[in-house]
Enzyme design. Structure first.
Site, short mmCIF file in Angstrom:
data_model
loop_
_atom_site.label_atom_id
_atom_site.label_comp_id
_atom_site.label_asym_id
_atom_site.label_seq_id
_atom_site.Cartn_x
_atom_site.Cartn_y
_atom_site.Cartn_z
N GLN A 1 -4.75 -4.75 7.20
CA GLN A 1 -5.78 -5.69 6.74
C GLN A 1 -5.86 -6.93 7.63
OE1 GLN A 1 -8.01 -5.13 4.30
NE2 GLN A 1 -7.12 -3.12 3.98
N LYS B 1 -10.74 -0.07 10.80
CA LYS B 1 -10.97 -1.29 10.02
C LYS B 1 -11.45 -2.45 10.91
CE LYS B 1 -7.46 -0.09 6.57
NZ LYS B 1 -8.34 0.29 5.44
N CYS C 1 -4.66 2.30 -3.84
CA CYS C 1 -3.40 2.80 -3.29
C CYS C 1 -2.26 1.78 -3.46
CB CYS C 1 -3.55 3.18 -1.81
SG CYS C 1 -4.66 4.56 -1.53
N HIS D 1 0.86 -1.18 0.00
CA HIS D 1 0.00 0.00 0.00
C HIS D 1 0.89 1.23 0.00
CE1 HIS D 1 -2.87 2.97 1.57
NE2 HIS D 1 -3.84 2.13 1.26
N ASP E 1 2.97 -4.11 8.19
CA ASP E 1 1.73 -3.38 7.97
C ASP E 1 0.59 -4.37 8.19
OD1 ASP E 1 -0.55 -2.17 7.01
OD2 ASP E 1 0.31 -1.57 5.08
#
Length: 414
Positions: free
Chosen positions: A204, A227, A367, A124, A201
């Protein structure tokens, strides 16, 4: 225990609404942000109506109570993710803010001219641009882990990519485009061999599966509250305590200082050192209730439910002619995200027609422009699921895709 999405949906008022065009909402853009249960909505409202005060500074009841709620969330977050300790939890504005914090503090101190920063080709932009900026400033080199045809990491040349000049490896645990969930073990092991630090990261992954940070053994882990049922404007950076202790502050101002003179200052202990200014207090308190909700539902149950939905959706997608899927076929290596394109139809046209049917998906490059260039496409259509989604939601997605194909004069099914 399995979860009951029909019962859980009752906790999310937005999911029962009818849109202005008379269609019921089918929300399949959870990769961008999740919806919020009533407990989170009430918690943020209660803060502003009953508990509003700044934290860490007041001796009066409201301030002390707000401080207690805020810091209790830090402890709860640490326990939820099995982190090293509560001091290792830094509240930020989001995943992007957390990654920038590491780049501008640990990165600036430890990356020098000629050093290497390792990323992957599917990152991303939030886990790409900050490192580009740092590499340009420090005259360092960016290196990239490629992906295989099934979009899993290609680790065949890992020892050549991660070398003794590598200082930082910043990679995603789950792709926001393909839903591919990566086994990071070999990458982390190689990092330990050369003394590099690993930032993951988890934007998600953190919302869809159990995450045990101690077992994962990464140096930094970043994710966002919004999220995972929480409010926007709240993120979390986990860092190993001994590394955070050595990092200089990024932002200067209130709450991150111990004492201030006209020409110098000394800084507060963790975690305050890295949390300058008044934070999103209501958001953090709301996130506490989001964690409670997720704990009650069970992250393992969430993962299993999304696997069922993903399998059901993939089976249906494969019956549709003129449609291309991106991501691995191995359900053990993917989460509840499916990206697809339709032959001869721009993703934006697909998204617009689906919107007319009340189906909310994300279209575009997500992105991840370098990944789109590798796929040689302008973008994809992305349907992303959460535990409150049902097979009926996916059936309505399929019906809407049939309308897209009929409008463009194509055969719907093989």
């Amino acid at each position: 225990m399995s979860l009951d999405p029909y019962k859980l949906r009752l906790d999310f008022p937005i999911l029962s609404q009818t849109l202005p065009n008379g269609k019921p909402l089918v929300y399949l853009d959870n990769g961008a942000t999740s919806q919020k249960p009533l407990s989170v909505i009430h918690a943020t409202n209660d803060y502003y109506t009953k508990e509003n005060a700044n934290i860490h500074r007041g001796v009066y009841y409201l301030s002390q109570h707000a401080t207690e709620l805020f810091e209790r969330t830090r402890i709860k977050t640490s326990h939820f993710f099995q982190a090293q300790c509560a001091k290792a939890i830094i509240f930020t504005r989001g995943t992007t803010d957390a990654i920038n914090l590491v780049a501008q503090t640990y990165g600036r101190v430890n990356v020098s001219e000629g050093d290497e920063i390792v990323l992957s080709v599917q990152e991303h932009h939030s886990n790409l641009v900050p490192w580009q900026m740092l590499a340009r400033e420090k005259k360092a080199f960016l290196k990239f882990i490629p992906i295989q045809e099934d979009t899993t990491y290609n680790l065949s040349k890992l020892n050549e990519i991660i070398t003794k000049r590598t200082k930082i490896i910043a990679i995603s645990q789950m792709s926001n485009v393909t839903g591919t969930v990566h086994d990071l073990t070999k990458i982390i092991d190689r990092a330990r061999q050369v003394g590099a630090k690993v930032l993951v990261d988890g934007a998600q992954a953190a919302c869809h599966m159990p995450i045990h940070l101690v077992d994962l053994d990464v140096d930094f882990y970043a994710f966002s509250a919004h999220k995972m049922l929480g409010p926007t404007g709240v993120g979390v950076l986990f860092g190993k305590e001994e590394i955070l202790e050595q990092m200089p502050p990024w932002l200067g101002g209130g709450d991150m200082i111990e004492s201030v003179e006209l020409e110098s200052s000394t800084y507060a202990a963790l975690p305050a050192k890295l949390e300058a200014g008044t934070p999103n207090i209501a958001g953090v308190i709301g996130f506490s209730h989001a964690l409670d909700y997720l704990q009650k539902v069970g992250m393992k149950n969430i993962k299993d439910h999304e696997r069922m939905l993903t399998e059901y959706a993939l089976e249906g997608f494969r019956k549709i002619g003129g449609l291309n899927l991106y991501g691995t076929d191995d359900l053990d290596k993917r989460g509840g995200v499916i990206s697809f394109t339709m032959d001869g139809i721009h993703p934006h046209d697909v998204g617009s027609i689906l919107d007319e049917e009340g189906v909310a998906i994300r279209v575009g490059h997500h992105c991840c422009q370098p990944l789109m260039k590798q796929f040689q496409i302008p973008g994809t259509c992305r349907a992303s699921f959460y535990f409150y989604n049902t097979k009926e939601d996916i059936d309505l997605l399929f019906q809407s895709i049939e309308k897209v194909k009929s409008i463009f004069g194509r055969v719907v099914r093989k």
